[in-house]
Design an enzyme around this catalytic site. Structure first.
Site, PDB file in Angstrom:
ATOM      1  N   ARG A 105      -6.271 -12.714 -28.981  1.00 37.34           N
ATOM      2  CA  ARG A 105      -7.500 -13.272 -29.341  1.00 37.34           C
ATOM      3  C   ARG A 105      -8.600 -12.514 -28.701  1.00 37.34           C
ATOM      4  O   ARG A 105      -8.659 -12.108 -27.391  1.00 37.34           O
ATOM      5  CB  ARG A 105      -7.619 -14.646 -28.783  1.00 37.34           C
ATOM      6  CG  ARG A 105      -8.956 -14.985 -28.831  1.00 37.34           C
ATOM      7  CD  ARG A 105      -9.199 -16.651 -28.608  1.00 37.34           C
ATOM      8  NE  ARG A 105      -8.676 -17.645 -29.870  1.00 37.34           N
ATOM      9  CZ  ARG A 105      -9.014 -18.710 -30.201  1.00 37.34           C
ATOM     10  NH1 ARG A 105      -9.689 -19.274 -29.267  1.00 37.34           N
ATOM     11  NH2 ARG A 105      -8.495 -19.199 -30.912  1.00 37.34           N
ATOM     12  N   HIS A 132      -9.680 -15.796 -38.487  1.00 38.71           N
ATOM     13  CA  HIS A 132      -9.050 -16.464 -37.686  1.00 38.71           C
ATOM     14  C   HIS A 132      -7.951 -17.212 -38.647  1.00 38.71           C
ATOM     15  O   HIS A 132      -7.836 -18.217 -38.990  1.00 38.71           O
ATOM     16  CB  HIS A 132      -9.848 -17.792 -37.312  1.00 38.71           C
ATOM     17  CG  HIS A 132      -9.270 -18.743 -36.239  1.00 38.71           C
ATOM     18  ND1 HIS A 132      -7.814 -18.312 -35.582  1.00 38.71           N
ATOM     19  CD2 HIS A 132      -9.621 -19.647 -35.551  1.00 38.71           C
ATOM     20  CE1 HIS A 132      -7.626 -19.123 -34.650  1.00 38.71           C
ATOM     21  NE2 HIS A 132      -8.619 -20.094 -34.724  1.00 38.71           N
ATOM     22  N   GLN A 135      -5.507 -20.283 -38.163  1.00 42.94           N
ATOM     23  CA  GLN A 135      -6.345 -21.490 -38.238  1.00 42.94           C
ATOM     24  C   GLN A 135      -6.133 -21.994 -40.044  1.00 42.94           C
ATOM     25  O   GLN A 135      -5.947 -23.234 -40.080  1.00 42.94           O
ATOM     26  CB  GLN A 135      -7.696 -21.339 -38.073  1.00 42.94           C
ATOM     27  CG  GLN A 135      -8.486 -22.653 -38.211  1.00 42.94           C
ATOM     28  CD  GLN A 135      -7.959 -23.818 -37.144  1.00 42.94           C
ATOM     29  OE1 GLN A 135      -8.056 -23.442 -35.871  1.00 42.94           O
ATOM     30  NE2 GLN A 135      -7.630 -24.977 -37.504  1.00 42.94           N
ATOM     31  N   ASP A 223     -17.543 -25.716 -39.087  1.00 48.58           N
ATOM     32  CA  ASP A 223     -17.301 -25.263 -37.710  1.00 48.58           C
ATOM     33  C   ASP A 223     -18.653 -25.011 -36.862  1.00 48.58           C
ATOM     34  O   ASP A 223     -19.735 -25.424 -37.349  1.00 48.58           O
ATOM     35  CB  ASP A 223     -16.696 -23.716 -38.017  1.00 48.58           C
ATOM     36  CG  ASP A 223     -16.248 -23.118 -36.451  1.00 48.58           C
ATOM     37  OD1 ASP A 223     -15.834 -23.837 -35.484  1.00 48.58           O
ATOM     38  OD2 ASP A 223     -15.965 -21.871 -36.488  1.00 48.58           O
ATOM     39  N   CYS A 262     -11.947 -26.819 -37.401  1.00 43.29           N
ATOM     40  CA  CYS A 262     -10.693 -26.056 -36.469  1.00 43.29           C
ATOM     41  C   CYS A 262     -10.854 -26.445 -35.250  1.00 43.29           C
ATOM     42  O   CYS A 262      -9.982 -26.353 -34.217  1.00 43.29           O
ATOM     43  CB  CYS A 262     -11.237 -24.583 -36.523  1.00 43.29           C
ATOM     44  SG  CYS A 262     -12.709 -24.022 -35.979  1.00 43.29           S
ATOM     45  N   ARG A 290      -1.479 -26.540 -36.109  1.00 38.93           N
ATOM     46  CA  ARG A 290      -1.463 -24.947 -35.839  1.00 38.93           C
ATOM     47  C   ARG A 290      -0.198 -24.554 -35.163  1.00 38.93           C
ATOM     48  O   ARG A 290       0.265 -23.400 -35.468  1.00 38.93           O
ATOM     49  CB  ARG A 290      -2.611 -24.877 -34.562  1.00 38.93           C
ATOM     50  CG  ARG A 290      -3.994 -24.980 -34.833  1.00 38.93           C
ATOM     51  CD  ARG A 290      -4.417 -23.937 -35.823  1.00 38.93           C
ATOM     52  NE  ARG A 290      -4.130 -22.497 -35.014  1.00 38.93           N
ATOM     53  CZ  ARG A 290      -4.954 -21.922 -34.238  1.00 38.93           C
ATOM     54  NH1 ARG A 290      -6.289 -22.546 -33.960  1.00 38.93           N
ATOM     55  NH2 ARG A 290      -4.843 -20.901 -33.542  1.00 38.93           N
TER      56      ARG A 290
HETATM   57  N1  NVA Z   1     -16.006 -19.696 -34.755  1.00 37.65           N
HETATM   58  C1  NVA Z   1     -15.426 -20.236 -33.485  1.00 37.65           C
HETATM   59  C2  NVA Z   1     -14.097 -20.662 -33.764  1.00 37.65           C
HETATM   60  C3  NVA Z   1     -13.317 -21.187 -32.692  1.00 37.65           C
HETATM   61  C4  NVA Z   1     -11.832 -21.580 -32.696  1.00 37.65           C
HETATM   62  C5  NVA Z   1     -15.361 -19.241 -32.704  1.00 37.65           C
HETATM   63  O1  NVA Z   1     -15.382 -18.126 -32.777  1.00 37.65           O
HETATM   64  O2  NVA Z   1     -15.910 -19.447 -31.500  1.00 37.65           O
HETATM   65  N1   CP Z   2      -9.222 -23.879 -33.338  1.00 35.91           N
HETATM   66  C1   CP Z   2      -8.922 -23.067 -32.186  1.00 35.91           C
HETATM   67  O1   CP Z   2      -8.573 -21.678 -32.506  1.00 35.91           O
HETATM   68  O2   CP Z   2      -9.116 -23.601 -31.103  1.00 35.91           O
HETATM   69  P1   CP Z   2      -9.025 -23.064 -29.693  1.00 35.91           P
HETATM   70  O3   CP Z   2     -10.176 -22.073 -29.496  1.00 35.91           O
HETATM   71  O4   CP Z   2      -8.975 -24.035 -28.792  1.00 35.91           O
HETATM   72  O5   CP Z   2      -7.659 -22.162 -29.457  1.00 35.91           O
END
Ligand code: NVA
Ligand code: CP
Length: 303
Positions: A105, A132, A135, A223, A262, A290
């Protein structure tokens, strides 16, 4: 060609393979290992690199891997030598000597690409600023559990055209669904993702009007308005305020439309508590899935 199976993006895996991953995920979820044996990941190790925070991704990958007999090593970006300037390429070469797969990540999708280029084990995208994909695999699984095949169904994305939206755009072509995104000016999704989806038969409509997007939709998705790494929170909250998914907006979707997010959710911002906790919301199933979807991905890359 290395012959390795990476899971880098939904537009980098074939339609057939995405479907196979979901089939494996469902089998694992119902306790029938498609590979035989209770511990198909025995003697396999997965490194999880986090350069951004996570709750679901971390726990679902760790528990999923361990439940199926594997090991995990969680590496926070700031704790490892990447944080002091060791290159991604060298990190990839070294980790490949210890583990059987790497999830990352990170902010920059180029880091994901470099890991895959220089490592000798499969790499999984656990979120970048661009996408992502894990997800959306969970989201498709969740939709199909509740409503049957997603093919031909209408999905409305409301709000910021962000990384999660980009993976939905890839999914439009890969799963033959109709995607209508409502995003204000300045928050429209990645043009490359839109172009790719349209070139590959995806039916994707972008509008600024949330009512237009949700009309006739079978699924409404949103989101956070402020993703990890965004530095203009005040402006975003103002610009995106008309895009809250609330009961009034859900009322304009099909009667049996589902709601997904998500998570983490910001109640009273992108979604009202009434919708998040309401009868159309399947966000907890989505979060659980997930793990099952990723077990399918792990199985596909590892075995
Ligand atoms: N769009 C959000 C998704 C978190 C799972 C982010 O990138 O923070
Ligand atoms: N939806 C998701 O990826 O959650 P986290 O940021 O908690 O991993």
């Amino acid at each position: 060609m290395s012959g390795l199976k990476h899971f880098l993006d939904l537009n980098a895996v074939s339609k057939d393979d995405l479907r196979e991953i979901l089939d494996i995920a469902i089998a694992f979820k119902h306790n029938h290992s498609p590979l035989g044996g209770r511990y198909p990941f025995q003697d396999k190790s997965l490194a999880l690199i986090f350069e951004k925070p996570s709750t679901r991704t971390r726990v679902s990958f760790e528990v999923g891997m361990k439940n199926l007999g594997g090991n995990t090593v969680v590496l926070q970006g700031s704790d490892i030598q990447i944080g002091r300037g060791e290159t991604i390429a060298d990190t990839a070469r070294v980790l490949s000597r210890y583990v059987d797969a790497i999830m990352i990540r990170t902010d920059d999708p180029e880091k994901l690409a470099q890991l895959a280029e220089h490592g000798t084990v499969p790499v999984i995208n656990g979120l970048t600023d661009d996408s992502h994909p894990c997800q959306i695999m969970a989201d498709i699984l969740t939709f199909e559990e509740h409503r049957g095949p997603i093919e031909g169904k209408a999905v409305a994305w409301i709000g910021d055209g962000n990384n999660v939206a980009n993976s939905w755009i890839h999914a439009a072509a890969q799963f033959d669904l109709i995607l209508k995104l409502a995003c204000p000016e300045g928050y429209t999704p990645d043009e490359r993702a839109l172009a790719w989806a349209r070139e590959n038969g995806g039916e994707v409509i972008v509008t600024a009007d949330p009512s237009e997007a949700v009309a006739g939709s079978d699924l409404v998705v949103t989101d956070t308005w402020v993703s990890m790494g965004d530095t203009d929170a005040d402006k975003r909250m103002k610009d995106l305020a008309p895009y809250q998914v609330n009961e009034a907006l859900m009322g304009q979707a099909n009667k049996d439309a589902l709601f997904m997010h998500c998570l983490p959710a910001h109640r009273g911002e992108e979604v009202s508590s009434e919708v998040l906790d309401g009868p159309q919301s399947v966000v907890w199933d989505e979060a659980e899935n997930r793990m099952h979807a990723q077990n399918g991905i792990l199985s596909w890359v590892l075995i």
